[in-house]
Design a protein around this motif. Structure first.
Motif, PDB file in Angstrom:
ATOM      1  N   HIS A  37      19.565 -23.162 -16.472  1.00 48.58           N
ATOM      2  CA  HIS A  37      19.841 -24.507 -16.968  1.00 48.58           C
ATOM      3  C   HIS A  37      21.340 -24.633 -17.198  1.00 48.58           C
ATOM      4  O   HIS A  37      22.047 -23.630 -17.349  1.00 48.58           O
ATOM      5  N   HIS A  39      23.669 -25.108 -19.463  1.00 53.37           N
ATOM      6  CA  HIS A  39      24.332 -25.012 -20.761  1.00 53.37           C
ATOM      7  C   HIS A  39      25.553 -24.113 -20.565  1.00 53.37           C
ATOM      8  O   HIS A  39      25.523 -23.196 -19.732  1.00 53.37           O
ATOM      9  N   HIS A  42      25.614 -20.377 -19.818  1.00 50.83           N
ATOM     10  CA  HIS A  42      24.874 -19.867 -18.659  1.00 50.83           C
ATOM     11  C   HIS A  42      25.606 -20.120 -17.341  1.00 50.83           C
ATOM     12  O   HIS A  42      25.202 -19.618 -16.306  1.00 50.83           O
ATOM     13  N   HIS A 124      13.667 -26.955 -23.375  1.00 50.83           N
ATOM     14  CA  HIS A 124      14.983 -26.579 -23.919  1.00 50.83           C
ATOM     15  C   HIS A 124      16.056 -27.453 -23.258  1.00 50.83           C
ATOM     16  O   HIS A 124      17.056 -27.803 -23.882  1.00 50.83           O
ATOM     17  N   ASP A 143      16.318 -19.640 -21.469  1.00 55.83           N
ATOM     18  CA  ASP A 143      16.258 -19.962 -22.898  1.00 55.83           C
ATOM     19  C   ASP A 143      14.884 -20.491 -23.319  1.00 55.83           C
ATOM     20  O   ASP A 143      14.742 -21.086 -24.387  1.00 55.83           O
TER      21      ASP A 143
HETATM   22 ZN   LIG Z   1      20.463 -23.182 -23.439  1.00 56.35          ZN
END
Ligand SMILES: [Zn+2]
Ligand SMILES: [Zn+2]
Length: 223
Positions: A37, A39, A42, A124, A143
């Motif tokens: 994802h 974020h 990451h 998430h 996550d």
């Molecule tokens: Zn995350």
């Protein structure tokens, strides 16, 4: 994950040191970077690679990130770790580029003698993905599942989708759970434990964003 023809790198961390130097020690195969994802913690090292795959719902976040550079830098400074000596936070930039591959639920990434199934697991984040190594039955959970605080309290999160995603991966036959944070290779029964906790929250009408943190033995849930 190494196949016969390609390697899959799942996420690239904070981007405060050159992760490619480490990958080069492991393999010379062409690398596909699979994003669980978008974020900041990451995608930091995505800049070192050319082939970037992401779920369609977070494609635009890779092109323009959702948080400001100042917010990301503040988050970086909060991390309880020492930076590498040559890291200069004033030069830190958020990764921003058009992805090369768009992933969808049930896609198979064939690495050559090793097939990885893409599992869409929103909650998430809207385009969160888990990756399932079909033959070895390893599940890379990003996550969605880890020992620690599970976050479904941001505006772009959704506690009910999160529960549905846990329900979805629960049906898989899993030998190893490999999460995106904290302890690696954790007990597979954590998935059932998180599921039970979420079902209980739902029954009590607490599976909604409230700012509360519910604590359990190995994890907590921040809704
Ligand atoms: Zn995350
Ligand atoms: Zn994370």
């Amino acid at each position: 994950m190494l196949g016969k023809e390609k390697a899959l790198l799942i996420d690239t961390g904070l981007g405060i040191s050159n992760i490619k130097e480490e990958i080069d020690k492991i393999t010379t195969l062409p690398i596909i970077v699979a994003t669980t994802h978008v974020h900041w913690d990451h995608i930091g090292g995505h800049k070192y690679f050319d082939n970037i795959a992401v779920h369609k719902l977070e494609k635009d976040w890779l092109i323009k990130f959702t948080l400001s550079l100042t917010a990301v830098k503040n988050n970086l400074l909060k991390k309880p770790c020492d930076f590498p000596e040559n890291f200069d936070i004033s030069k830190y930039k958020i990764y921003s580029k058009n992805p090369t591959t768009i992933l969808n639920d049930n896609d198979i990434v064939d690495l050559g003698n090793r097939k990885i199934k893409v599992i869409h697991t929103p909650g998430h984040s809207p385009g969160h993905l888990c990756f399932y190594d079909i033959e070895n039955k390893y599940l890379f959970t990003g996550d969605l599942v880890y020992y620690g605080k599970l976050d479904v309290y941001y505006p772009t999160t959704d506690p009910v989708n999160f529960k549905n995603s846990i329900e979805k991966i629960r049906k898989l036959d899993i030998n190893k759970v490999l999460p995106g944070h904290y302890k690696l290779n954790i007990s597979t029964n954590i998935i059932d434990k998180i599921y039970d906790a979420l079902i209980k929250l739902q029954k009590d009408d607490n599976l909604k964003q409230s700012g509360r943190i519910y604590k359990y033995a190995d994890f907590s849930i921040h809704v």
